[in-house]
Each structure stands twice: as C-alpha cells, then as structure tokens.
Design a protein around this motif. Structure first.
Motif, PDB file in Angstrom:
ATOM      1  N   ILE A 168       0.971  -1.154  -0.046  1.00 23.75           N
ATOM      2  CA  ILE A 168       0.138  -0.031  -0.046  1.00 23.75           C
ATOM      3  C   ILE A 168       0.775   1.237  -0.206  1.00 23.75           C
ATOM      4  CG2 ILE A 168      -1.551   1.196   1.369  1.00 23.75           C
ATOM      5  CD1 ILE A 168      -2.627  -1.221   2.331  1.00 23.75           C
ATOM      6  N   ASP A 169       0.743   1.961  -1.009  1.00 20.95           N
ATOM      7  CA  ASP A 169       1.545   3.384  -0.962  1.00 20.95           C
ATOM      8  C   ASP A 169       0.830   4.456  -0.175  1.00 20.95           C
ATOM      9  OD1 ASP A 169       3.274   5.237  -1.945  1.00 20.95           O
ATOM     10  OD2 ASP A 169       2.565   5.529  -3.819  1.00 20.95           O
ATOM     11  N   ALA A 170       1.436   4.474   1.066  1.00 24.84           N
ATOM     12  CA  ALA A 170       0.690   5.670   1.833  1.00 24.84           C
ATOM     13  C   ALA A 170       1.349   5.794   2.800  1.00 24.84           C
ATOM     14  CB  ALA A 170      -0.871   4.940   2.438  1.00 24.84           C
ATOM     15  N   ASN A 171       0.986   6.537   3.728  1.00 26.60           N
ATOM     16  CA  ASN A 171       1.538   6.999   5.024  1.00 26.60           C
ATOM     17  C   ASN A 171       1.172   6.186   6.118  1.00 26.60           C
ATOM     18  OD1 ASN A 171       3.595   8.939   4.680  1.00 26.60           O
ATOM     19  ND2 ASN A 171       2.144  10.493   3.975  1.00 26.60           N
ATOM     20  N   PHE A 172       1.878   5.381   7.007  1.00 30.27           N
ATOM     21  CA  PHE A 172       1.518   4.585   8.169  1.00 30.27           C
ATOM     22  C   PHE A 172       2.071   5.345   9.276  1.00 30.27           C
ATOM     23  CE2 PHE A 172       1.465   1.746   4.472  1.00 30.27           C
ATOM     24  CZ  PHE A 172       0.675   0.828   4.418  1.00 30.27           C
ATOM     25  N   VAL A 173       1.339   5.036  10.300  1.00 28.72           N
ATOM     26  CA  VAL A 173       1.587   5.573  11.893  1.00 28.72           C
ATOM     27  C   VAL A 173       1.596   4.279  12.778  1.00 28.72           C
ATOM     28  CG1 VAL A 173       1.444   7.028  13.717  1.00 28.72           C
ATOM     29  CG2 VAL A 173       0.939   7.833  11.427  1.00 28.72           C
ATOM     30  N   SER A 174       2.484   3.710  13.410  1.00 29.37           N
ATOM     31  CA  SER A 174       2.358   2.613  14.275  1.00 29.37           C
ATOM     32  C   SER A 174       3.225   2.887  15.414  1.00 29.37           C
ATOM     33  CB  SER A 174       2.875   1.333  13.487  1.00 29.37           C
ATOM     34  OG  SER A 174       2.378   1.329  12.262  1.00 29.37           O
ATOM     35  N   PRO A 175       2.878   2.008  16.485  1.00 29.08           N
ATOM     36  CA  PRO A 175       3.655   1.934  17.552  1.00 29.08           C
ATOM     37  C   PRO A 175       4.671   0.875  17.194  1.00 29.08           C
ATOM     38  CG  PRO A 175       1.649   0.905  18.129  1.00 29.08           C
ATOM     39  CD  PRO A 175       1.299   1.248  16.733  1.00 29.08           C
ATOM     40  N   ASP A 176       5.971   0.840  17.831  1.00 31.50           N
ATOM     41  CA  ASP A 176       6.869  -0.214  17.778  1.00 31.50           C
ATOM     42  C   ASP A 176       6.498  -1.613  18.535  1.00 31.50           C
ATOM     43  OD1 ASP A 176       9.118  -1.949  17.527  1.00 31.50           O
ATOM     44  OD2 ASP A 176      10.387  -0.420  17.733  1.00 31.50           O
ATOM     45  N   ASP A 177       5.589  -2.437  17.885  1.00 32.15           N
ATOM     46  CA  ASP A 177       4.915  -3.666  18.386  1.00 32.15           C
ATOM     47  C   ASP A 177       6.004  -4.571  18.992  1.00 32.15           C
ATOM     48  OD1 ASP A 177       2.101  -3.262  18.406  1.00 32.15           O
ATOM     49  OD2 ASP A 177       2.574  -3.096  16.222  1.00 32.15           O
ATOM     50  N   ARG A 178       7.225  -4.722  18.159  1.00 37.94           N
ATOM     51  CA  ARG A 178       8.287  -5.567  18.603  1.00 37.94           C
ATOM     52  C   ARG A 178       8.941  -5.142  19.867  1.00 37.94           C
ATOM     53  NH1 ARG A 178       9.008  -5.086  13.097  1.00 37.94           N
ATOM     54  NH2 ARG A 178       8.625  -6.789  11.722  1.00 37.94           N
ATOM     55  N   ALA A 179       9.037  -3.880  20.068  1.00 35.80           N
ATOM     56  CA  ALA A 179       9.678  -3.259  21.233  1.00 35.80           C
ATOM     57  C   ALA A 179       8.629  -3.414  22.276  1.00 35.80           C
ATOM     58  CB  ALA A 179      10.190  -1.682  20.991  1.00 35.80           C
ATOM     59  N   ALA A 180       7.578  -3.337  21.967  1.00 38.99           N
ATOM     60  CA  ALA A 180       6.555  -3.331  23.202  1.00 38.99           C
ATOM     61  C   ALA A 180       6.647  -4.838  24.044  1.00 38.99           C
ATOM     62  CB  ALA A 180       5.184  -3.026  22.799  1.00 38.99           C
ATOM     63  N   TYR A 205      -2.936 -10.528  11.535  1.00 35.31           N
ATOM     64  CA  TYR A 205      -2.891  -9.114  11.898  1.00 35.31           C
ATOM     65  C   TYR A 205      -1.368  -8.545  12.074  1.00 35.31           C
ATOM     66  CZ  TYR A 205      -7.981  -9.062  12.087  1.00 35.31           C
ATOM     67  OH  TYR A 205      -9.181  -9.305  11.647  1.00 35.31           O
ATOM     68  N   VAL A 206      -0.839  -7.551  11.348  1.00 40.22           N
ATOM     69  CA  VAL A 206       0.245  -7.270  11.508  1.00 40.22           C
ATOM     70  C   VAL A 206       0.850  -6.929  13.023  1.00 40.22           C
ATOM     71  CG1 VAL A 206       2.166  -5.399  10.785  1.00 40.22           C
ATOM     72  CG2 VAL A 206       0.608  -6.334   9.142  1.00 40.22           C
ATOM     73  N   PRO A 207       0.249  -6.234  13.920  1.00 44.88           N
ATOM     74  CA  PRO A 207       0.435  -5.756  15.066  1.00 44.88           C
ATOM     75  C   PRO A 207       0.812  -7.096  16.044  1.00 44.88           C
ATOM     76  CG  PRO A 207      -1.065  -4.291  14.676  1.00 44.88           C
ATOM     77  CD  PRO A 207      -1.077  -5.266  13.474  1.00 44.88           C
ATOM     78  N   SER A 208       0.013  -8.154  15.900  1.00 41.61           N
ATOM     79  CA  SER A 208       0.026  -9.396  16.502  1.00 41.61           C
ATOM     80  C   SER A 208       1.165  -9.940  16.116  1.00 41.61           C
ATOM     81  CB  SER A 208      -1.120 -10.277  16.210  1.00 41.61           C
ATOM     82  OG  SER A 208      -2.396  -9.485  16.659  1.00 41.61           O
ATOM     83  N   ARG A 209       1.299 -10.129  14.637  1.00 43.14           N
ATOM     84  CA  ARG A 209       2.727 -10.933  13.986  1.00 43.14           C
ATOM     85  C   ARG A 209       4.132 -10.167  14.691  1.00 43.14           C
ATOM     86  NH1 ARG A 209       2.507 -11.414   7.819  1.00 43.14           N
ATOM     87  NH2 ARG A 209       0.629 -12.723   8.757  1.00 43.14           N
ATOM     88  N   ARG A 210       4.051  -9.005  14.682  1.00 43.78           N
ATOM     89  CA  ARG A 210       5.320  -8.178  15.360  1.00 43.78           C
ATOM     90  C   ARG A 210       5.537  -8.302  16.719  1.00 43.78           C
ATOM     91  NH1 ARG A 210       4.660  -2.383  12.207  1.00 43.78           N
ATOM     92  NH2 ARG A 210       5.629  -2.892  10.138  1.00 43.78           N
ATOM     93  N   LYS A 211       4.479  -8.422  17.683  1.00 48.32           N
ATOM     94  CA  LYS A 211       4.449  -8.634  18.958  1.00 48.32           C
ATOM     95  C   LYS A 211       5.177 -10.112  19.186  1.00 48.32           C
ATOM     96  CE  LYS A 211       1.066  -5.391  20.817  1.00 48.32           C
ATOM     97  NZ  LYS A 211       0.439  -5.037  19.573  1.00 48.32           N
ATOM     98  N   ALA A 212       4.803 -10.974  18.503  1.00 43.11           N
ATOM     99  CA  ALA A 212       5.347 -12.459  18.294  1.00 43.11           C
ATOM    100  C   ALA A 212       6.653 -12.396  18.251  1.00 43.11           C
ATOM    101  CB  ALA A 212       4.493 -13.329  17.661  1.00 43.11           C
ATOM    102  N   GLU A 213       7.100 -11.843  17.325  1.00 50.65           N
ATOM    103  CA  GLU A 213       8.562 -11.846  16.797  1.00 50.65           C
ATOM    104  C   GLU A 213       9.191 -11.097  17.739  1.00 50.65           C
ATOM    105  OE1 GLU A 213       8.359  -9.134  13.047  1.00 50.65           O
ATOM    106  OE2 GLU A 213       7.498 -11.010  12.001  1.00 50.65           O
ATOM    107  N   GLY A 214       8.966  -9.725  18.572  1.00 49.66           N
ATOM    108  CA  GLY A 214       9.647  -9.427  19.677  1.00 49.66           C
ATOM    109  C   GLY A 214       9.634 -10.355  20.852  1.00 49.66           C
TER     110      GLY A 214
END
Length: 361
Positions: A168-180, A205-214
């Motif tokens: 998706i060619d757009a601006n995204f705003v996210s928390p650092d889920d891995r760091a969390a 869901y990307v936030p869940s996946r990133r939390k699992a990675e962290g």
C-alpha cells in the motif's frame, strides 16, 4: 518503503509529543495558538482559543461570532468502540482535525453492520477531503490491499494507523510492537520469571505478528529459549476479554508465571482466568497488558502495561493527512513510535521456585 522510528522522551506522560516524538509537521498547540484551517494565517482579532475551550468545557453553546465555517469533512474509520483505546485515538484525531477547521465524521464498524469498504464508499459520496483509518483492513495480511489503490486512484488522501502493508503506497503510523513485547518480557525476566507466555490476537494481523516476533527474540536473547520452544507459549486468540481468558487457561496449564498480552482488555481476561483457578495476581502470576487504555490504572490490581503514545501518533497521522490534502505530501513511509513500559501492581517476583513447574530446558 522505508521506516522512520520516532523515540519518545523518557517520562513523556500519555505519549504527549515532545521534540522528536512528534512525527508530523510542527503545529501550534490548542493552548497557545488560535486554531484555524490548515495553512491559513490567523488575524489579530481572531477569538482566543482558551475562551472557546472554556465555553466547551462548561457546556455552553458558542456565540455565533465564535463559530467557524468548516474547511471540509474528514472521515475516521474505526473497527469498534468497545475497546477503550479506539475512542482514545478517535478523540485526539477529532480534536486535532477540529483545531485545523475540519469536521470529523466518525464511522464505526459493528458485527452485522457496514463493512469498511461500504463506509468508505459513503464517505467518498459525501465528498470528504480525506480519511483516517485506525486498525483497519490494512492491518490484516489476508485482506486485499487493492482497495486502497482504488481509493488513491479516486484522488482521496488517507493515512493508516496501526498496521503496515508494503503493498500500500501510503503513510502509516504505528507503535513499535516488537519493542513493546521486548519491554514486557524483559520486565518479567528482571523480576525473576523464566516461563513466560504471550496472549495475542490472530497472527494474520500485523501488530500481533510483530509482537510475537519481539517476544521470541527477547526470550532467546535473555533466557536462551529457542524459537520453536518459545512458540509453544504464544497463544493467538480472539481480541478482547474472552480471548485473553481462553489463552490464559492454556498458558497456566503450561506453568507460565508471567503472561504478556496484546491488549489491556486481553490482560483483564487473563486476570479473570488466573482468579478462576484460585490463583493470585501478582502473587502467583504476573500480567502485562498493552495500550494503557483510559481507566486501566484503576483496575484491581492496577495493570502494568505498555503504553501506546496515542497523542503523538494521532497528531502525526492528522499532520501527514493534512499535508496530503493540501498537495504537499510528506514522504510515504511508516512512522514508528516508541512505546513506554508502565509498571503498576499486576507484576511482581514469581512465587518460590520450589512451587514452580519445571522451567524450559
């Protein structure tokens, strides 16, 4: 598409943007500058903002001379309002938009109600100047990203909060889920926990996946737990209290003395499951949430959690959208904000080792 990480200063309460924490263009605050349509200079005789704010807080109707003509409509699409983190985001987005003269239009998805695509179509038909998506289909890796390309082709600016998709060619705003997740795990390990579980939403869901990675990365770094072993202690489930309860039932059988959660609501479900088994939080099991939702500090016990910088994220998202609306788009990328660990009463040292199940080997 690259990523930009925005650190928050230590001790920045509720994620309020300070210095480098603010990813959007520099704006005057409500307390010091007269709100006006974005890019329009305020005259010397413009009404002072504290006067309007006082009228609003006290519940009085503004005099006609203080009412402004709207610069346009901006849609805000949220998945639901039962999770208190979504109203918290919506409130900040609406405040910032109103401060720049735009009228926010809140659209909420409900089971059996309008879909995100249907809501977007209604907003476009009403001629909105732009759209803010919060935790929408852009966060679902199984969803078709072409819907956003079609929106771009129709000339409608938009910004996406919580969730990233490289297609998706757009601006995204996210928390650092891995760091969390890393913060939460490190906190529990420093307290002495060795068997730690993770309760998260579906991993599509990307936030869940990133939390699992962290989570897996931090367990390996601190305790030497291999990824395959760590994945045994990751329980994807439904978002919400019920999902947290279901995940905790399994993790408690695995002997976890510390549980990291994908949201504060899930953490409340975990606490309920712990108590249902006759155990105590934090005496027997420590629980860490995510979001730092309003009122979460007043639960019993007060919940230790990882705070999303809601104020900074929402302000940056609106800033990026307004630049798009005015034809001055910022570089399209993902603005990543650093979360903050908030330690309260739901975490403590684990019970005596003699009472613990055998730890991972």
């Amino acid at each position: 598409m690259g990523g930009v990480t925005i650190p928050l200063p230590r001790g920045a309460g509720n994620g309020a943007p300070r210095g480098a924490a603010h990813a959007g263009p520099a704006r005057g605050s409500e307390a010091t500058e007269t709100p006006r349509p974005h890019g329009q200079a305020g005259g010397a005789g413009a009404p002072r903002p504290h006067g309007r704010a006082a009228l609003d807080v006290l519940g009085y109707e503004r005099p006609v001379r203080l009412k402004r003509r709207s610069a346009g409509l901006v849609g805000l699409v949220v998945p639901e309002l039962t999770n208190p983190i979504f109203p918290a985001f919506a409130q900040v987005v609406e405040q910032v938009l109103a401060g720049h003269g735009y009228t926010p239009v809140l659209c909420t998805q409900m089971p059996g109600g309008a879909t995100e695509d249907e809501l977007v179509e209604q907003l476009v038909e009403r001629g909105v100047a732009g759209i803010v998506f919060l935790s929408g289909l852009h966060a679902d890796a199984s969803a078709d990203p072409a819907r956003y390309a079609r929106l771009t082709a129709r000339g409608v600016p938009y910004v996406l909060i919580n969730g990233y998709n490289e297609h998706i060619d757009a601006n995204f705003v996210s928390p650092d889920d891995r760091a969390a997740a890393r913060m939460a795990v490190r906190h529990l390990v420093e307290l002495g926990h060795e068997r730690i579980g993770l309760a998260i939403g579906p991993t599509r869901y990307v936030p869940s996946r990133r939390k699992a990675e962290g989570f897996t990365a931090e367990l390996y770094e601190l305790l030497g737990v291999e990824r395959a072993d760590a994945e045994r202690f990751i329980r994807p489930t439904l978002f919400g209290v019920e999902g947290g309860h279901a995940a905790a039932d399994i993790l408690l059988r695995e002997g976890c003395t510390g549980i990291v959660c994908g949201s504060d609501l899930m953490a409340l479900g975990v606490i309920r499951a712990v108590r249902a088994q006759g155990l105590d939080v934090p005496g027997d099991v420590s629980v860490v949430g995510f979001d730092d939702s309003p009122l979460i500090a007043f639960t019993s016990p007060p919940l230790s959690t990882v705070r999303q910088p809601v104020q900074a994220m929402a302000t940056a998202a609106v800033g990026a959208l307004l630049e798009e609306i005015e034809g001055n788009p910022v570089q399209r990328t993902e603005f990543v904000f650093q979360p903050e660990l908030v330690v309260r009463g739901s975490t403590a040292q684990p019970p005596a080792r003699a009472a613990l199940p055998q730890v991972l080997t």
